[in-house]
Design a protein around this motif. Structure first.
Motif, short mmCIF file in Angstrom:
data_model
loop_
_atom_site.label_atom_id
_atom_site.label_comp_id
_atom_site.label_asym_id
_atom_site.label_seq_id
_atom_site.Cartn_x
_atom_site.Cartn_y
_atom_site.Cartn_z
N ALA A 194 10.25 -1.00 11.73
CA ALA A 194 9.31 0.00 11.23
C ALA A 194 8.76 -0.51 9.90
N ASN A 195 7.74 -1.35 9.99
CA ASN A 195 7.23 -2.05 8.82
C ASN A 195 5.74 -1.75 8.65
N ASN A 196 5.32 -1.50 7.41
CA ASN A 196 3.91 -1.17 7.20
C ASN A 196 2.99 -2.35 7.49
N ALA A 197 3.54 -3.55 7.67
CA ALA A 197 2.72 -4.71 8.03
C ALA A 197 2.11 -4.55 9.42
N LEU A 198 2.63 -3.62 10.22
CA LEU A 198 2.05 -3.37 11.53
C LEU A 198 0.70 -2.66 11.42
N VAL A 199 0.44 -2.01 10.30
CA VAL A 199 -0.78 -1.21 10.15
C VAL A 199 -1.73 -1.78 9.11
N PHE A 200 -1.24 -2.06 7.91
CA PHE A 200 -2.13 -2.33 6.79
C PHE A 200 -3.06 -3.53 6.97
N PRO A 201 -2.60 -4.69 7.46
CA PRO A 201 -3.54 -5.81 7.62
C PRO A 201 -4.69 -5.47 8.56
N GLY A 202 -4.38 -4.87 9.71
CA GLY A 202 -5.44 -4.51 10.65
C GLY A 202 -6.33 -3.41 10.14
N LEU A 203 -5.75 -2.47 9.40
CA LEU A 203 -6.53 -1.38 8.82
C LEU A 203 -7.57 -1.93 7.85
N GLY A 204 -7.12 -2.81 6.97
CA GLY A 204 -8.06 -3.41 6.01
C GLY A 204 -9.08 -4.30 6.69
N LEU A 205 -8.64 -5.09 7.67
CA LEU A 205 -9.55 -6.01 8.36
C LEU A 205 -10.64 -5.24 9.11
N GLY A 206 -10.24 -4.17 9.80
CA GLY A 206 -11.24 -3.37 10.52
C GLY A 206 -12.25 -2.74 9.58
N ALA A 207 -11.78 -2.26 8.43
CA ALA A 207 -12.69 -1.66 7.45
C ALA A 207 -13.65 -2.70 6.88
N VAL A 208 -13.14 -3.91 6.66
CA VAL A 208 -13.98 -4.98 6.10
C VAL A 208 -15.03 -5.42 7.12
N VAL A 209 -14.63 -5.62 8.36
CA VAL A 209 -15.58 -6.08 9.38
C VAL A 209 -16.67 -5.04 9.61
N ALA A 210 -16.30 -3.76 9.60
CA ALA A 210 -17.28 -2.70 9.79
C ALA A 210 -18.05 -2.39 8.51
N ARG A 211 -17.62 -3.00 7.40
CA ARG A 211 -18.19 -2.73 6.08
C ARG A 211 -18.18 -1.23 5.80
N ALA A 212 -17.03 -0.63 6.04
CA ALA A 212 -16.87 0.81 5.83
C ALA A 212 -16.87 1.13 4.35
N THR A 213 -17.47 2.25 4.00
CA THR A 213 -17.51 2.66 2.60
C THR A 213 -16.20 3.29 2.16
N ARG A 214 -15.42 3.75 3.12
CA ARG A 214 -14.10 4.30 2.80
C ARG A 214 -13.28 4.34 4.08
N VAL A 215 -11.99 4.59 3.93
CA VAL A 215 -11.09 4.73 5.08
C VAL A 215 -10.90 6.21 5.35
N THR A 216 -11.24 6.65 6.55
CA THR A 216 -11.20 8.06 6.90
C THR A 216 -9.93 8.41 7.67
N ASP A 217 -9.71 9.70 7.84
CA ASP A 217 -8.57 10.16 8.62
C ASP A 217 -8.65 9.65 10.06
N ALA A 218 -9.84 9.62 10.61
CA ALA A 218 -10.01 9.15 11.98
C ALA A 218 -9.62 7.67 12.11
N MET A 219 -9.91 6.89 11.08
CA MET A 219 -9.55 5.47 11.10
C MET A 219 -8.05 5.29 11.00
N LEU A 220 -7.40 6.10 10.18
CA LEU A 220 -5.94 6.04 10.07
C LEU A 220 -5.28 6.44 11.40
N SER A 221 -5.82 7.49 12.02
CA SER A 221 -5.28 7.93 13.31
C SER A 221 -5.47 6.84 14.36
N ALA A 222 -6.63 6.20 14.37
CA ALA A 222 -6.88 5.13 15.33
C ALA A 222 -5.92 3.97 15.13
#
Length: 290
Positions: free
Chosen positions: A150-178
């Motif tokens: 149960a390591n946060n490395a399972l989420v954080f790298p992909g979360l940041g990468l997806g936000a960067v590729v989409a050029r998101a202005t912020r991370v939303t609840d829907a993105m965290l849920s996804a």
């Protein structure tokens, strides 16, 4: 609302509140009336613990008594006390839970509340286990149980990468849920011996899945169009730790040295004798660029 970098928290000072905020009503009674998801049976207070067995050594109600009364389905260990989740506690939990989820999160390994082999033994292989420290797979009853971390490395790298590729202005609840659902989709916990969470040895595959899910769930905050090629774009944006080999110099022999030269690498053939002096090479050289 964005708070100042540092806000003094001394008596008489209140944090700024967003416009339209009406404050939080003070209520009496158990916190389950305020926090959704809790029930009265989950509250251990003076009124609810009447008749409960007291453990004077623990200074209150023992974990075994709480498990017996509350009948939890998930046990999260963050005590930092090795062996805190005892056989009595785990067997009591398994007695009224078909697939108990047990997460001994403390690390290093010696501080884990329980070890996976014991948890699987005490629950006849029914426990779904993920740990904070690394553990080897457990074999028993003809099944090999993989133990996920149960390591946060399972989420954080992909979360940041997806936000960067989409050029998101912020991370939303829907993105965290996804992101959370993408992690869960990487495993099949109903399969015999399957881990509760993806293995860290497959972290890149998990990060790709999380990044794609996050980019697709951009929730109207993306500045790039997210199309059918999003997985290809995610893979292209990922950093790959690939390095070219570097040959050492041997006295009396020729050698080829690979060294950085701006955005590319330069190959330098060095004829013996060669001396490394002041960070440079001395000798007859022939250079070429790839």
């Amino acid at each position: 609302m964005r708070l100042p970098h540092r806000v003094p928290r001394h008596r008489g000072h209140r944090l700024p509140r967003p416009a339209g905020h009406r404050g939080t009503a003070r209520r009496r009674g158990p916190p389950c009336r305020v926090h959704a998801g809790l029930t009265d049976s989950a509250i251990v207070g003076p009124r609810k613990s009447a008749g409960w067995q007291r453990d004077d050594k623990a200074g209150g109600t023992s974990p075994a008594e709480v498990v017996r009364r509350v009948r939890p389905t998930v046990l999260v260990g963050t005590s930092g006390q090795g062996g805190a989740s005892t056989e009595t506690v785990v067997r009591e939990m398994a007695a009224h839970t078909e697939r108990p989820i047990i997460l001994p999160m403390s690390d290093p390994t010696r501080l884990a509340e329980a070890v996976p082999s014991e948890l699987l033994d005490w629950t006849e292989g029914r426990a779904l286990v993920a740990t904070g420290s690394p553990f080897e797979a457990v074999a028993g009853g003809g099944i090999t149980y993989e133990i996920g971390r149960a390591n946060n490395a399972l989420v954080f790298p992909g979360l940041g990468l997806g936000a960067v590729v989409a050029r998101a202005t912020r991370v939303t609840d829907a993105m965290l849920s996804a992101a959370a659902h993408a992690v869960a989709a990487q495993v099949a916990p109903t399969a015999p011996g399957a881990p509760l969470l993806p293995l860290t040895t497959e972290l890149r595959r998990t990060s790709i899945a999380v990044a794609v899910a996050v980019a697709r769930a951009e929730d109207g905050v993306a500045r790039e169009t997210v199309g059918d090629d999003i997985e290809k774009r995610v893979r292209r944006a990922m950093w790959k730790p690939a390095y070219r080999p570097v040959a050492g110099l041997v006295a009396g022999r020729a050698a080829v040295v690979v060294r950085p030269a701006g955005p590319r690498w330069a190959l330098t053939a060095v004829a013996a004798p060669a001396v490394v002096a002041g960070g440079g090479l001395r000798g007859r050289t022939r250079e070429g660029r790839n």
